[in-house]
Design an enzyme around this catalytic site. Structure first.
Site, PDB file in Angstrom:
ATOM      1  N   ASP A  14       0.818  -1.225   0.000  1.00  0.00           N
ATOM      2  CA  ASP A  14       0.000   0.000   0.000  1.00  0.00           C
ATOM      3  C   ASP A  14       0.848   1.271   0.000  1.00  0.00           C
ATOM      4  O   ASP A  14       0.448   2.293   0.539  1.00  0.00           O
ATOM      5  CB  ASP A  14      -0.964   0.020   1.212  1.00  0.00           C
ATOM      6  N   LYS A  17       2.283   2.216  -5.207  1.00  0.00           N
ATOM      7  CA  LYS A  17       2.979   1.765  -6.423  1.00  0.00           C
ATOM      8  C   LYS A  17       2.147   2.029  -7.677  1.00  0.00           C
ATOM      9  O   LYS A  17       2.671   2.430  -8.709  1.00  0.00           O
ATOM     10  CB  LYS A  17       3.284   0.257  -6.321  1.00  0.00           C
ATOM     11  N   GLY A  41      -4.175  -4.299  -4.447  1.00  0.00           N
ATOM     12  CA  GLY A  41      -5.130  -3.291  -4.914  1.00  0.00           C
ATOM     13  C   GLY A  41      -4.336  -2.061  -5.280  1.00  0.00           C
ATOM     14  O   GLY A  41      -3.900  -1.325  -4.403  1.00  0.00           O
ATOM     15  N   HIS A  42      -4.072  -1.874  -6.561  1.00  0.00           N
ATOM     16  CA  HIS A  42      -3.262  -0.732  -6.997  1.00  0.00           C
ATOM     17  C   HIS A  42      -4.188   0.390  -7.462  1.00  0.00           C
ATOM     18  O   HIS A  42      -4.949   0.229  -8.410  1.00  0.00           O
ATOM     19  CB  HIS A  42      -2.290  -1.164  -8.096  1.00  0.00           C
ATOM     20  N   GLN A 223       2.322  -5.883  -3.182  1.00  0.00           N
ATOM     21  CA  GLN A 223       2.640  -5.961  -1.741  1.00  0.00           C
ATOM     22  C   GLN A 223       3.950  -5.199  -1.473  1.00  0.00           C
ATOM     23  O   GLN A 223       4.252  -4.290  -2.210  1.00  0.00           O
ATOM     24  CB  GLN A 223       2.723  -7.420  -1.262  1.00  0.00           C
TER      25      GLN A 223
HETATM   26  P1  IMP Z   1      -2.465 -12.851   1.594  1.00  0.00           P
HETATM   27  O1  IMP Z   1      -1.342 -12.604   0.641  1.00  0.00           O
HETATM   28  O2  IMP Z   1      -3.783 -12.383   1.058  1.00  0.00           O
HETATM   29  O3  IMP Z   1      -2.535 -14.255   2.089  1.00  0.00           O
HETATM   30  O4  IMP Z   1      -2.200 -11.961   2.896  1.00  0.00           O
HETATM   31  C1  IMP Z   1      -1.052 -12.144   3.705  1.00  0.00           C
HETATM   32  C2  IMP Z   1      -0.685 -10.855   4.408  1.00  0.00           C
HETATM   33  O5  IMP Z   1      -0.270  -9.886   3.445  1.00  0.00           O
HETATM   34  C3  IMP Z   1      -1.851 -10.193   5.155  1.00  0.00           C
HETATM   35  O6  IMP Z   1      -1.328  -9.513   6.280  1.00  0.00           O
HETATM   36  C4  IMP Z   1      -2.385  -9.191   4.161  1.00  0.00           C
HETATM   37  O7  IMP Z   1      -3.068  -8.126   4.777  1.00  0.00           O
HETATM   38  C5  IMP Z   1      -1.100  -8.735   3.511  1.00  0.00           C
HETATM   39  N1  IMP Z   1      -1.303  -8.289   2.133  1.00  0.00           N
HETATM   40  C6  IMP Z   1      -1.528  -9.049   1.050  1.00  0.00           C
HETATM   41  N2  IMP Z   1      -1.630  -8.298  -0.051  1.00  0.00           N
HETATM   42  C7  IMP Z   1      -1.464  -7.028   0.344  1.00  0.00           C
HETATM   43  C8  IMP Z   1      -1.427  -5.790  -0.354  1.00  0.00           C
HETATM   44  O8  IMP Z   1      -1.558  -5.716  -1.573  1.00  0.00           O
HETATM   45  N3  IMP Z   1      -1.235  -4.681   0.410  1.00  0.00           N
HETATM   46  C9  IMP Z   1      -1.043  -4.751   1.757  1.00  0.00           C
HETATM   47  N4  IMP Z   1      -1.040  -5.882   2.435  1.00  0.00           N
HETATM   48  C10 IMP Z   1      -1.249  -7.022   1.743  1.00  0.00           C
END
Ligand code: IMP
Length: 422
Positions: A14, A17, A41-42, A223
């Site tokens: 977040d 990017k 979520g970009h 991420q």
């Molecule tokens: P997962 O990848 O959905 O399994 O999530 C694993 C961890 O990464 C969790 O703490 C999510 O909140 C975090 N996470 C996954 N994708 C994002 C992202 O795009 N932005 C921020 N945090 C993320």
């Protein structure tokens, strides 16, 4: 020789990017996503409209840039279809501008169910996953059971699908998880049919030929580095390599073909989901930051945790990524703070250290911060660095000196135009 540049997040995701990829796209011919999936979520904002992209690279709004979904990405056909239809409604010619790697893995409805079952079974130790099926899909990839985009074009697709779903059913029964797959499957198969109108490509050949022919490629990460499966705050991480090396694996671009590594960070820190967060402000100041920064997830809507900038963590991310230039986002959010704190060291088991250690659990590690004078001035209308308040320039220099890397862009608002080149 022309090399591919990489753009990635240096914190817990977040960082902004999407906005920067959109701003930089005119300098590139190809934008390629290398890992993650619809957990991302970009967000892009221009002409007063806000767009959130999950799987599709953030260069899709540019009239000519080609957008590649690389082999390292995991695709949920249902979410992907929705994203494409939303873009088509806006008049974007997705079909001709989007290439999908045949090697990218597919997220099945049962992957999402397993994600939910596994999180539920963890109780208070849950990761805080976005529940998009990311972890289970990467598990099947490394476990060599996965279903890939290229399989869609083969006669064995249904057979492979069924074999994988049988495995998943066993896992779900182990978790004693209730579900109704027949409600989910029709939409998934319709989405698979829909995807057949898109271009499935051996993107590693496409990208390497493009680089050879002088095309400019930007690899877009999802991420952030502190969520990397190897270098993040494990186990509270995502399931892919979010760092620069992930661009090599996730696109088939060799390390010696990587040029600039652009690291994106916010002027403060946020984290969504569980896990340690050394500079977290679980108080009024943190709430103020959350409200001003509109720190609510673009994928899940969850409130993000907020805290001061963490320099040892930023230095770590700069190190593991080989960052060549930094871009600082959301400087405008700090305008309302009289004093700004920055973490420069940690107190780790009674010793002061200046690096990010293996264990960042709050029981072992506490942040050591310094106080800097805030600039207390609205930045959102500024169009030139010459107009930056002196305190903001001091903040920028402080960070650059600490992490020994120059800041090339400072963002002062969500719109494309609120981007100041240094
Ligand atoms: P997962 O990848 O959905 O399994 O999530 C694993 C961890 O990464 C969790 O703490 C999510 O909140 C975090 N996470 C996954 N994708 C994002 C992202 O795009 N932005 C921020 N945090 C993320």
């Amino acid at each position: 020789m022309i090399k591919a540049d990489v753009l990635l997040g240096l914190q817990w995701g977040d960082e902004g990017k999407g906005k920067i990829v959109d701003v930089l796209t005119p300098d590139y011919d190809i934008i390629a996503r290398f890992q993650g999936g619809p957990n991302a979520g970009h967000t892009l904002e221009f002409n007063g409209i806000k767009h959130v992209l999950h799987t599709i690279p953030s260069g899709i709004f540019h009239p000519t840039a080609i957008n590649v979904v690389g082999n390292g990405v995991v695709i949920d056909p249902v979410i992907f279809r929705k994203e494409i239809e939303a873009l088509q409604k806006l008049g974007v010619d997705v079909q001709s501008k989007l290439l999908i790697s045949k090697r990218a893995h597919l997220i099945l409805p049962t992957h999402r169910l397993i994600d939910a079952a596994s999180e539920a079974s963890k109780g208070k130790n849950k990761i805080g996953s976005t529940l998009k099926g990311i972890g289970p899909t990467y598990m099947d990839k490394t476990g060599r059971n996965g279903l890939r985009v290229g399989d869609i074009e083969t006669d064995e697709f249904m057979e492979k699908y069924s074999a994988l779903v049988e495995k998943h059913k066993q896992l779900l029964s182990f978790h004693q998880y209730d579900y109704n797959l027949s409600e989910l499957e029709p939409t998934w198969f319709e989405a698979i049919e829909f995807l057949k109108q898109l271009q499935f490509v051996e993107t590693e050949h496409y990208l390497n030929n493009a680089i050879k022919n002088g095309k400019r490629v930007l690899a877009e990460g999802a991420q952030g580095s502190l969520l990397d499966i190897d270098f993040g705050s494990y186990p509270f991480v995502t399931s892919s390599n979010t760092i620069c090396a992930g661009a090599c694996n996730g696109l088939g671009i060799a390390p010696n073909r990587i040029g600039k590594v652009i690291g994106i960070f916010k002027a403060y820190c946020t984290r969504v989901g569980s896990g340690p967060f050394p500079t977290e402000l679980d108080n009024e100041t943190g709430e103020k930051m959350r409200q001003i920064g509109r720190e609510f997830g673009s994928t899940t809507g969850r409130a993000r945790r907020t805290g001061w900038l963490d320099l040892p963590a930023l230095k770590y991310a700069v190190m593991v990524n080989g960052v060549t230039e930094l871009m600082m986002m959301k400087a405008d959010v700090l305008s309302d703070f009289q004093t700004i704190e920055v973490c420069t060291h940690y107190s780790y088991r009674g010793k002061t250290i200046d690096y990010l250690p293996y264990n960042i659990d709050p029981a072992y590690l506490k942040p050591v911060t310094v106080k800097l004078k805030g600039w207390n001035k609205d930045l959102t209308q500024i169009d030139n660095k010459a107009k930056f308040p002196i305190e903001l320039m001091e903040y920028i220099r402080f960070v650059e000196t600490a992490v020994e890397t120059p800041i090339s862009i400072v963002s002062v608002g969500p719109d494309r135009t609120q981007t100041i080149r240094m």
